[in-house]
Design a protein around this motif. Structure first.
Motif, PDB file in Angstrom:
ATOM      1  N   PHE A 197     -11.940  19.176 -48.263  1.00  0.00           N
ATOM      2  CA  PHE A 197     -12.228  18.708 -46.401  1.00  0.00           C
ATOM      3  C   PHE A 197     -13.507  17.843 -47.452  1.00  0.00           C
ATOM      4  O   PHE A 197     -14.342  17.965 -48.071  1.00  0.00           O
ATOM      5  CB  PHE A 197     -12.587  19.015 -45.454  1.00  0.00           C
ATOM      6  N   LYS A 198     -14.015  16.797 -45.353  1.00  0.00           N
ATOM      7  CA  LYS A 198     -14.752  15.950 -46.089  1.00  0.00           C
ATOM      8  C   LYS A 198     -15.546  15.596 -44.389  1.00  0.00           C
ATOM      9  O   LYS A 198     -14.794  15.375 -43.956  1.00  0.00           O
ATOM     10  CB  LYS A 198     -14.903  14.618 -46.698  1.00  0.00           C
ATOM     11  N   ALA A 199     -16.968  16.499 -43.925  1.00  0.00           N
ATOM     12  CA  ALA A 199     -17.296  15.828 -42.486  1.00  0.00           C
ATOM     13  C   ALA A 199     -18.594  15.214 -42.569  1.00  0.00           C
ATOM     14  O   ALA A 199     -19.360  15.508 -42.854  1.00  0.00           O
ATOM     15  CB  ALA A 199     -17.600  17.502 -41.451  1.00  0.00           C
ATOM     16  N   PRO A 200     -18.140  13.942 -41.968  1.00  0.00           N
ATOM     17  CA  PRO A 200     -19.215  12.602 -41.925  1.00  0.00           C
ATOM     18  C   PRO A 200     -20.095  13.013 -40.547  1.00  0.00           C
ATOM     19  O   PRO A 200     -19.428  12.988 -40.237  1.00  0.00           O
ATOM     20  CB  PRO A 200     -18.766  11.743 -41.891  1.00  0.00           C
ATOM     21  N   TYR A 215     -35.989  19.964 -43.384  1.00  0.00           N
ATOM     22  CA  TYR A 215     -35.874  21.743 -43.790  1.00  0.00           C
ATOM     23  C   TYR A 215     -35.683  22.533 -42.945  1.00  0.00           C
ATOM     24  O   TYR A 215     -33.912  23.394 -43.659  1.00  0.00           O
ATOM     25  CB  TYR A 215     -37.619  22.108 -44.437  1.00  0.00           C
ATOM     26  N   ASP A 216     -35.453  22.834 -42.105  1.00  0.00           N
ATOM     27  CA  ASP A 216     -34.344  23.240 -41.044  1.00  0.00           C
ATOM     28  C   ASP A 216     -33.224  23.179 -40.645  1.00  0.00           C
ATOM     29  O   ASP A 216     -31.859  23.703 -40.638  1.00  0.00           O
ATOM     30  CB  ASP A 216     -35.494  23.543 -39.178  1.00  0.00           C
ATOM     31  N   ILE A 217     -33.235  21.635 -40.600  1.00  0.00           N
ATOM     32  CA  ILE A 217     -31.434  20.950 -41.090  1.00  0.00           C
ATOM     33  C   ILE A 217     -30.947  21.715 -42.085  1.00  0.00           C
ATOM     34  O   ILE A 217     -29.598  21.620 -42.236  1.00  0.00           O
ATOM     35  CB  ILE A 217     -31.599  19.688 -40.349  1.00  0.00           C
ATOM     36  N   LEU A 228     -24.204  19.840 -49.394  1.00  0.00           N
ATOM     37  CA  LEU A 228     -23.932  18.155 -48.539  1.00  0.00           C
ATOM     38  C   LEU A 228     -23.646  16.768 -49.999  1.00  0.00           C
ATOM     39  O   LEU A 228     -24.692  17.204 -51.197  1.00  0.00           O
ATOM     40  CB  LEU A 228     -25.210  17.930 -48.203  1.00  0.00           C
ATOM     41  N   ILE A 229     -22.840  16.583 -49.832  1.00  0.00           N
ATOM     42  CA  ILE A 229     -23.339  15.520 -50.909  1.00  0.00           C
ATOM     43  C   ILE A 229     -23.662  14.052 -50.299  1.00  0.00           C
ATOM     44  O   ILE A 229     -24.229  12.800 -51.434  1.00  0.00           O
ATOM     45  CB  ILE A 229     -21.791  14.598 -51.176  1.00  0.00           C
ATOM     46  N   TYR A 246     -28.061  10.712 -41.565  1.00  0.00           N
ATOM     47  CA  TYR A 246     -26.489  10.437 -41.813  1.00  0.00           C
ATOM     48  C   TYR A 246     -26.490  11.972 -43.312  1.00  0.00           C
ATOM     49  O   TYR A 246     -27.232  11.605 -44.880  1.00  0.00           O
ATOM     50  CB  TYR A 246     -26.520   9.021 -42.623  1.00  0.00           C
ATOM     51  N   ILE A 247     -25.050  12.799 -42.560  1.00  0.00           N
ATOM     52  CA  ILE A 247     -24.971  13.667 -43.852  1.00  0.00           C
ATOM     53  C   ILE A 247     -23.185  13.513 -43.728  1.00  0.00           C
ATOM     54  O   ILE A 247     -22.733  13.255 -43.115  1.00  0.00           O
ATOM     55  CB  ILE A 247     -25.147  15.257 -43.210  1.00  0.00           C
TER      56      ILE A 247
END
Length: 280
Positions: A197-200, A215-217, A228-229, A246-247
């Motif tokens: 899966f991918k979740a943006p 760092y916390d995130i 994380l890609i 944006y992740i």
């Protein structure tokens, strides 16, 4: 069903949309072409879908799409990556006789080697590769345009160069979306059709000035063993110096419960704007 894309017909967005439809069970699809990102977004209503470019291999992410997604109530339902390349057409005898060049804003960033050979020319930025071609065809002696390589065979310009992108293996990734908010509870119940899966998503801290916020995130995802890609910051445009992240998260089917548990946990501390969850 209506599929809204950047037009006119013949653009890379058009090609990506047609490639996407070949992978889907949709029937009786009407193509709906628009000249701008905002018009594509605004045209998507009800059960209709839209397609916008997200990332180019050579020139990076498309800011116009990301800025819209940052505040948009949409659900991404998939993506499509297609190869892209470009050619140069000119109403001139050589590069040195070109006076004015029409080029789409993202195409320009993918053809820097060619442009470095054309110092001093007037560059006119357009919103579409096909608009670049249209302006060239209505132009005059000394005009030129960078256009999709697929359009080269149909042209009869005095001077032409093929494959002018900075490298041959260039590609662009497009997202497909619906006009409804991506809700954690709804998407967590989806059944994946593949193992990946991918979740943006966007994450907006309550304050960007606190040391260790990023760092916390990242710690939430590391603790859950989620990959994380994509990770990048964008200005929120509400206040100078304020940014969101944006992740894009990638995982396997057996991590579906983990990703949504992680996002719910993060939502208690940060503004989590999920954009979609789909088979990759």
């Amino acid at each position: 069903m209506k599929l809204s894309v950047l037009g006119p017909e013949g653009t890379f967005a058009d090609a990506a949309a047609k490639a996407y439809l070949k992978t889907q069970p949709y029937t009786n699809v009407i193509f709906d072409y628009h000249p701008t990102f905002d018009q594509v977004y605004q045209a998507v209503t009800g059960e209709n879908i839209g397609l916008l470019p997200l990332e180019n291999q050579l020139d990076g992410y498309v800011s116009a799409t990301l800025q819209r997604l940052q505040i948009a109530d949409v659900t991404e339902i998939g993506e499509m990556t297609i190869p892209v390349n470009f050619g140069l057409v000119a109403n001139a005898d050589s590069l040195t006789h070109i006076k004015r060049l029409y080029v789409q804003f993202k195409t320009e960033g993918q053809c820097q080697k060619l442009l470095s050979r054309m110092p001093g020319i007037q560059i006119i930025t357009t919103s579409s590769n096909m608009i670049s071609l249209e302006k060239f065809l209505r132009g005059e002696k000394g005009d030129a345009a960078i256009i999709p390589q697929s359009q080269m065979a149909d042209q009869s310009a005095p001077f032409m160069l093929e494959n002018v992108a900075d490298q041959d293996d260039n590609s662009t990734r497009f997202i497909i979306f619906k006009a409804k908010p991506a809700k954690l509870d709804d998407l967590s119940r989806l059944t994946l059709t593949t193992n990946h899966f991918k979740a943006p998503l966007f994450i907006r801290p309550s304050s960007n000035d606190k040391p260790g916020t990023l760092y916390d995130i990242l710690g939430y995802f590391a603790k859950a063993d989620l990959n994380l890609i994509t990770l990048m910051s964008l200005p929120t445009k509400t206040q100078l110096g304020e940014y969101s992240f944006y992740i894009e998260v990638s995982g396997t089917r057996d991590q579906q419960e983990v990703i949504f548990a992680t996002l719910r946990d993060m939502a208690s501390k940060y503004n989590v704007h999920l954009l979609g969850f789909y088979a990759d």
